[in-house]
Structure formats: structure tokens, C-alpha cells
Design an enzyme around this catalytic site. Structure first.
Site, PDB file in Angstrom:
ATOM      1  N   LYS A 168      -4.632  18.656 -19.194  1.00 40.59           N
ATOM      2  CA  LYS A 168      -3.596  18.191 -18.259  1.00 40.59           C
ATOM      3  C   LYS A 168      -3.656  19.023 -16.978  1.00 40.59           C
ATOM      4  CE  LYS A 168       0.739  19.469 -17.773  1.00 40.59           C
ATOM      5  NZ  LYS A 168       0.801  19.377 -16.305  1.00 40.59           N
ATOM      6  N   GLU A 241      -3.566  32.694 -19.827  1.00 40.96           N
ATOM      7  CA  GLU A 241      -3.941  33.446 -18.616  1.00 40.96           C
ATOM      8  C   GLU A 241      -2.767  33.316 -17.657  1.00 40.96           C
ATOM      9  OE1 GLU A 241      -6.345  35.357 -18.341  1.00 40.96           O
ATOM     10  OE2 GLU A 241      -7.855  34.690 -19.764  1.00 40.96           O
ATOM     11  N   CYS A 275      -4.194  34.475  -8.878  1.00 39.34           N
ATOM     12  CA  CYS A 275      -3.604  35.354  -9.898  1.00 39.34           C
ATOM     13  C   CYS A 275      -4.111  36.779  -9.714  1.00 39.34           C
ATOM     14  CB  CYS A 275      -3.913  34.834 -11.288  1.00 39.34           C
ATOM     15  SG  CYS A 275      -5.663  34.573 -11.586  1.00 39.34           S
ATOM     16  N   GLU A 373       5.631  38.957  -8.214  1.00 41.66           N
ATOM     17  CA  GLU A 373       4.382  38.302  -7.799  1.00 41.66           C
ATOM     18  C   GLU A 373       4.721  37.346  -6.656  1.00 41.66           C
ATOM     19  OE1 GLU A 373       2.716  35.251 -10.411  1.00 41.66           O
ATOM     20  OE2 GLU A 373       0.709  35.955  -9.930  1.00 41.66           O
TER      21      GLU A 373
HETATM   22  P1  NAD Z   1       3.211  26.848 -13.921  1.00 41.37           P
HETATM   23  O1  NAD Z   1       3.371  27.734 -15.095  1.00 41.37           O
HETATM   24  O2  NAD Z   1       4.414  26.368 -13.225  1.00 41.37           O
HETATM   25  O3  NAD Z   1       2.400  25.525 -14.298  1.00 41.37           O
HETATM   26  C1  NAD Z   1       1.117  25.564 -14.881  1.00 41.37           C
HETATM   27  C2  NAD Z   1       0.897  24.300 -15.691  1.00 41.37           C
HETATM   28  O4  NAD Z   1       1.850  24.271 -16.763  1.00 41.37           O
HETATM   29  C3  NAD Z   1       1.083  23.002 -14.928  1.00 41.37           C
HETATM   30  O5  NAD Z   1       0.084  22.083 -15.362  1.00 41.37           O
HETATM   31  C4  NAD Z   1       2.465  22.543 -15.365  1.00 41.37           C
HETATM   32  O6  NAD Z   1       2.624  21.127 -15.297  1.00 41.37           O
HETATM   33  C5  NAD Z   1       2.508  23.005 -16.815  1.00 41.37           C
HETATM   34  N1  NAD Z   1       3.849  23.223 -17.372  1.00 41.37           N
HETATM   35  C6  NAD Z   1       5.008  23.442 -16.712  1.00 41.37           C
HETATM   36  N2  NAD Z   1       6.022  23.633 -17.596  1.00 41.37           N
HETATM   37  C7  NAD Z   1       5.485  23.561 -18.830  1.00 41.37           C
HETATM   38  C8  NAD Z   1       5.993  23.720 -20.158  1.00 41.37           C
HETATM   39  N3  NAD Z   1       7.273  23.995 -20.384  1.00 41.37           N
HETATM   40  N4  NAD Z   1       5.138  23.605 -21.199  1.00 41.37           N
HETATM   41  C9  NAD Z   1       3.825  23.364 -20.994  1.00 41.37           C
HETATM   42  N5  NAD Z   1       3.273  23.191 -19.771  1.00 41.37           N
HETATM   43  C10 NAD Z   1       4.089  23.302 -18.691  1.00 41.37           C
HETATM   44  O7  NAD Z   1       2.228  27.651 -12.965  1.00 41.37           O
HETATM   45  P2  NAD Z   1       1.799  27.274 -11.504  1.00 41.37           P
HETATM   46  O8  NAD Z   1       2.980  27.475 -10.615  1.00 41.37           O
HETATM   47  O9  NAD Z   1       1.103  25.943 -11.529  1.00 41.37           O
HETATM   48  O10 NAD Z   1       0.698  28.391 -11.210  1.00 41.37           O
HETATM   49  C11 NAD Z   1       1.007  29.636 -10.646  1.00 41.37           C
HETATM   50  C12 NAD Z   1       0.983  30.728 -11.695  1.00 41.37           C
HETATM   51  O11 NAD Z   1      -0.239  30.690 -12.413  1.00 41.37           O
HETATM   52  C13 NAD Z   1       1.051  32.121 -11.094  1.00 41.37           C
HETATM   53  O12 NAD Z   1       1.942  32.934 -11.827  1.00 41.37           O
HETATM   54  C14 NAD Z   1      -0.361  32.659 -11.249  1.00 41.37           C
HETATM   55  O13 NAD Z   1      -0.474  34.043 -11.257  1.00 41.37           O
HETATM   56  C15 NAD Z   1      -0.767  32.020 -12.523  1.00 41.37           C
HETATM   57  N6  NAD Z   1      -2.234  31.958 -12.629  1.00 41.37           N
HETATM   58  C16 NAD Z   1      -2.857  32.766 -13.532  1.00 41.37           C
HETATM   59  C17 NAD Z   1      -4.244  32.782 -13.630  1.00 41.37           C
HETATM   60  C18 NAD Z   1      -4.957  33.661 -14.613  1.00 41.37           C
HETATM   61  O14 NAD Z   1      -6.119  33.406 -14.870  1.00 41.37           O
HETATM   62  N7  NAD Z   1      -4.353  34.665 -15.181  1.00 41.37           N
HETATM   63  C19 NAD Z   1      -4.983  31.949 -12.798  1.00 41.37           C
HETATM   64  C20 NAD Z   1      -4.325  31.129 -11.900  1.00 41.37           C
HETATM   65  C21 NAD Z   1      -2.928  31.137 -11.839  1.00 41.37           C
END
Ligand code: NAD
Length: 473
Positions: A168, A241, A275, A373
Site C-alpha cells: 500500500k 523503519e 528519515c 523530528e
Molecule cells: P505515516 O506514518 O503517517 O504514514 C506511513 C504509511 O502508513 C502511509 O502509507 C499511511 O497511509 C499508513 N498509515 C497511516 N495510519 C496507519 C495505521 N493506523 N495503520 C497502518 N498504516 C497506516 O508516515 P508519513 O508521514 O507518510 O512519513 C513520514 C515519517 O516516516 C517520518 O517520521 C519519517 O522519519 C518516517 N520515515 C522513516 C524511514 C526509515 O527508513 N526509518 C524512511 C522514510 C520515512
């Protein structure tokens, strides 16, 4: 505006309900994707389950070939893909190119990973062998900052390990992923890779689906915790991650002119939405004034704008929610009277989610802009005196993703790196990830690892088979 379909069981399909995807540079709709719910998820999981029966028995060389086909499809269509990526994600064309070619390169490199059997006993009494078996159907959930890299780093190891996947994308950035789905539809067997789109509400349905065996997730720490809770119902395997608040530490022997530009990009690449971006930059007091001036001077040469325009260095924030959060952090810094070297004073207006390049001059350690962050084009510069002090400050975080040390004395750099509580530390560079080394967070930055053999193992169970050689049967 184009409609992009989902990939379920080898077919591109839609359900007649659509989600619109905006270009963050101008807030115009660039495409629509299916708004899926439980029915489409059930169909995708059933296809993945059926395909798993054959795929897990498919010889490794054939699985590798399929993954190499994915790499070739991405590389062969890179020009189209990077432009589409910029239009939905906002990053400048050059950075979108790096992501597309990087994803193709990652797929090609990881296709070569293998998990060999391990013999733990081989004597007159018994032969004991540990093999790795695929966990089954994987649910992959990815964010909007690197939509293609993150999708590939879930699809590829799943396939190499012998799993099948339902992926997804983020509802903010699904277009390029669905275009890749179309390109790889006939490259992989039907049902092995399924890509479905929907609102955030589709995520928990994946996490809790009784016929999914493992969740691999990249996103925020807050969502990661919900995923861990959701996956606990049937003890699904999980890889998370999550977020980071990475510290860069600059020692007094660093060459000010040489590191200024690199430090800038370690924070502002992808408009800071990385990230592993440097989110706190600690500079030794002896070079603080010179280096902060050099970073600010370089920042003034970088253009903020539409990523599709030549010369843009920093694009818009990807979505309105994140844009408002970053502006709130900047406002908080203003309200508290912190000093700005760049940004902060400008009032962003007009269409597009643009935030001026913002560099703060030594705000306090407990300022929100330091402790949280930011995930935007914001860089707090912080002054330090002793090594012990800076290590303590760097480690004073619930996050533990990555960090960097900048010094001519690389032995000293390594000595400091070994004291940092993070999964990755670079000496004199940033953001370099090897397809062959594990990438994962300590503390609340993650659970498990991706990349390398360690990452591949997360898609498998160990199975120990023991033959008793001197048995009386
Ligand atoms: P997010 O957690 O809001 O969303 C990520 C994904 O999760 C999306 O596809 C979203 O639709 C889905 N999602 C949302 N609520 C959910 C739930 N309750 N259950 C399951 N899935 C759900 O994150 P974002 O805002 O899209 O991304 C930014 C964050 O991602 C930042 O904190 C960043 O640091 C982190 N990030 C981490 C890495 C890493 O490798 N460690 C890499 C990239 C981004």
C-alpha cells in the site's frame, strides 16, 4: 489528469471510486487512484496467498531473474518515472532521478542476496541444518517521502525470500508506484506482487488481516506503534523503519568551507523530508561562527521552488498537513525568540507548500525545533564544547536512527560513532546506505532491519532439520 489502476492478481483494476492526488508545487490534481477498502484487500491477499504456494517453490535463480526484470523495467522507463515522481512528491527532478535510478540499482543489487543453509552439527551423532523458509504473505506499507525507494525495498526482499506481497503506497504519493505496477505486471507471476491504494484507513485493515503473515512498514513512529499493536492479534512478524532525529557532530578540525555545503544537503535534501536527514547539527564552539556563516551563505544560493523547474534545489513540502506542522515549529521558534540565520522571517503565501530554507542559530536543546523530528527544510545549528557533552546531547533522544561525525581524525570519528545510540553512523558523509549492510533504527526509530542479509532474514523463519545418525530405529 490520468487515472492509475491497482495491480491485483496480475491485472490492472479499479473499483470506480477514486482518490485525487495533488501536485504540492501548485496544489493541482495530477492523477486519480482507486479508493480501496476491505473487498479489494481481500482479493489482493487471496491472490498473494494462492501465488505463494508456487512462488515459495520457485528456484532462487528464477526469483532473482524476476527481480532483475523489475530493476530493468524501472531503469528503462526512468525518464517518464522521475517526472511523474516530481509531479506528485515535489522533489526536484535531479533528486527524483536519483530515487528512480537508486531504486533500480537497489533491486538489481538485492536480487543477488542469498540465505544459505547453516550446519550447526555434523558428526557421528547427528546432522543438524538450519534453513530459511519464507514467512508467507507480506503486507507492505510505505510513506510519501521516498515512495519508490521504500516500495522497492519491501517488494524486492519479499520476492527474493520467496514471499508474496500486498503493498500500500501513501495516499499522497501513489502514482509512480502504480505506473511501475503496470510496467512490472507481466514481469512477475500473477499474484506475487499486488499494489492497492486507499486512504490511511486501509493501513489498519492490512495490519489486522488474518491471512497476512508479516508487516513491513516505513513511516512515523506514532503509526509504527499502532502497527505493532494491530499486528499483535495473531503475532504477525513485523519490521518497522520509523522516524529519526539524527545528530551531525562537527569537530573543530573539520574544514569549514568543505563541510558547509555537505552539511547543508544532509539537512535540506528532499526539503528535509528524509528519515536520515541531519536534524540537529552540533558544531564545536571554535568553528561555530565561521561554519554557521558558511552554511547560511551557501543556503542563500539555493533556490526554493517547483521541482520541475531547472535550478530548483529545494522543492515544496509534500502535503498540507506536514506543511502546517513545519510552519508551526517555525512559529514556535519565533514565539520563543530564537535567532534565525535564514528563513523564519518570510511569510509563505500563494499556492504550493513552500517553506523558506530555515536555519536556527543555537536554539536551546529543549526547543521543539531541536527535540522533535522537523521533517522539513529546517536546520538547528547547536554549539558544543566537549566530546562527552556532545555525545550525551546527541543520545538524549527517543530516536536512534542514524548520525554523522565530521573530522579529519577518522579514528576519533569512529571512537565517537561507537558511543552513539543509533543504527547507522557515517564519518565524513551522510545518507549512504549499502544494499548489503543492515539499515535499522535503535530505540523508537525502528524494529528489525532492512537491507543486506539481515533484512532478507526478516522475510523468513528459521527451520532446523536434524537427522539422528546413530538412532536405534
Ligand atoms: P505515516 O506514518 O503517517 O504514514 C506511513 C504509511 O502508513 C502511509 O502509507 C499511511 O497511509 C499508513 N498509515 C497511516 N495510519 C496507519 C495505521 N493506523 N495503520 C497502518 N498504516 C497506516 O508516515 P508519513 O508521514 O507518510 O512519513 C513520514 C515519517 O516516516 C517520518 O517520521 C519519517 O522519519 C518516517 N520515515 C522513516 C524511514 C526509515 O527508513 N526509518 C524512511 C522514510 C520515512
Amino acid at each position: 489528469m490520468t487515472d492509475y489502476k491497482n495491480l491485483i492478481d496480475g491485472e490492472m483494476v479499479d473499483n470506480g471510486e477514486w482518490l485525487e492526488v495533488l501536485n504540492p508545487a501548485n496544489e493541482q490534481v495530477v492523477g486519480r487512484v482507486p479508493a480501496c477498502g476491505k473487498d479489494e484487500l481481500d482479493r489482493a491477499v487471496a491472490a498473494a496467498r494462492r501465488a505463494f504456494k508456487e512462488w515459495k517453490k520457485t528456484p532462487q535463480e528464477e526469483r532473482q531473474k524476476a527481480v532483475q526484470g523489475i530493476a530493468a523495467a524501472i531503469k528503462g522507463n526512468a525518464d517518464e518515472l522521475y517526472r511523474l515522481l516530481t509531479s506528485e512528491q515535489g522533489k526536484p527532478h535531479t533528486q527524483a532521478q536519483q530515487e528512480i535510478y537508486g531504486a533500480a540499482g537497489l533491486a538489481a543489487a538485492q536480487s543477488t542476496l542469498t540465505l544459505d543453509d547453516v550446519i550447526s552439527q555434523d558428526d557421528d551423532t547427528r546432522l543438524s541444518r538450519t534453513r530459511r523458509v519464507p514467512v508467507g504473505v507480506v503486507g507492505g506499507i510505505v510513506p510519501w517521502n521516498f515512495p519508490i525507494m521504500m516500495a522497492i525495498q519491501k517488494i524486492v526482499p519479499a520476492l527474493v525470500a520467496g514471499c508474496t506481497i500486498v503493498l500500500k503506497p501513501s495516499p499522497f504519493t501513489p502514482l509512480t508506484t502504480l505506473r511501475i505496477a503496470e510496467l512490472i505486471k507481466d514481469v512477475v507471476p500473477a499474484g506475487t506482487v499486488n499494489i492497492i491504494t486507499g486512504e490511511d484507513t486501509l493501513g489498519p485493515l492490512i495490519t489486522e488481516h488474518p491471512d497476512i503473515d508479516k508487516i513491513t512498514f516505513t513511516g512515523s513512529t506514532a503509526t509504527g506503534k499502532k502497527i505493532m499493536a494491530g499486528a499483535s492479534g495473531d503475532l504477525k512478524r513485523i519490521t518497522l523503519e520509523l522516524g529519526g532525529n539524527d545528530a551531525s557532530i562537527v569537530l573543530p578540525d573539520a574544514d569549514v568551507e568543505k563541510v558547509a555545503e555537505q552539511l547543508f544537503w544532509s539537512s535540506f535534501s528532499n526539503a528535509g523530508q528524509v528519515c536520515i536527514a541531519a536534524k540537529r547539527v552540533y558544531i564545536h564552539k571554535d568553528i561555530y561562527d565561521d561554519l554557521s556563516k558558511a552554511i547560511a551563505a551557501y543556503a542563500n544560493t539555493v533556490v526554493v521552488g517547483d521541482g520541475s523547474q531547472q535550478g530548483t534545489g529545494v522543492g515544496p513540502i509534500q502535503n498540507k498537513k506536514q506543511y502546517e506542522r513545519v510552519l508551526e515549529l517555525i512559529q514556535d521558534a519565533k514565539d520563543n525568540g530564537y535567532k534565525f540565520l535564514t528563513g523564519g522571517d518570510k511569510d509563505p503565501s500563494g499556492t504550493g507548500y513552500y517553506v523558506p530554507i530555515t536555519i536556527l542559530d543555537n536554539p536551546p536543546e529543549d526547543a521543539r525545533i531541536v527535540a522533535e523530528e522537523q521533517f522539513g527544510p529546517v536546520m538547528p545549528l547547536l554549539k558544543f564544547d566537549t566530546i562527552d557533552e556532545v555525545i550525551e546531547r546527541a543520545n538524549n533522544s527517543d530516536y536512534g536512527l542514524a548520525g554523522a561525525v565530521w573530522t579529519k581524525d577518522t579514528d576519533k570519528g569512529v571512537e565517537i560513532a561507537e558511543q552513539l545510540e543509533t543504527g547507522t553512523v557515517w564519518i565524513n558523509e551522510f545518507m549512504h546506505l549499502s544494499p548489503f549492510a543492515p539499515f535499522g533504527g535503535h530505540k523508537q526509530s525502528g524494529f528489525g532491519a532492512e537491507y543486506g542479509v539481515d533484512g532478507l532474514k526478516e522475510f523468513t523463519y528459521p527451520q532446523v532439520i536434524t537427522v539422528k545418525r546413530d538412532a536405534a530405529v
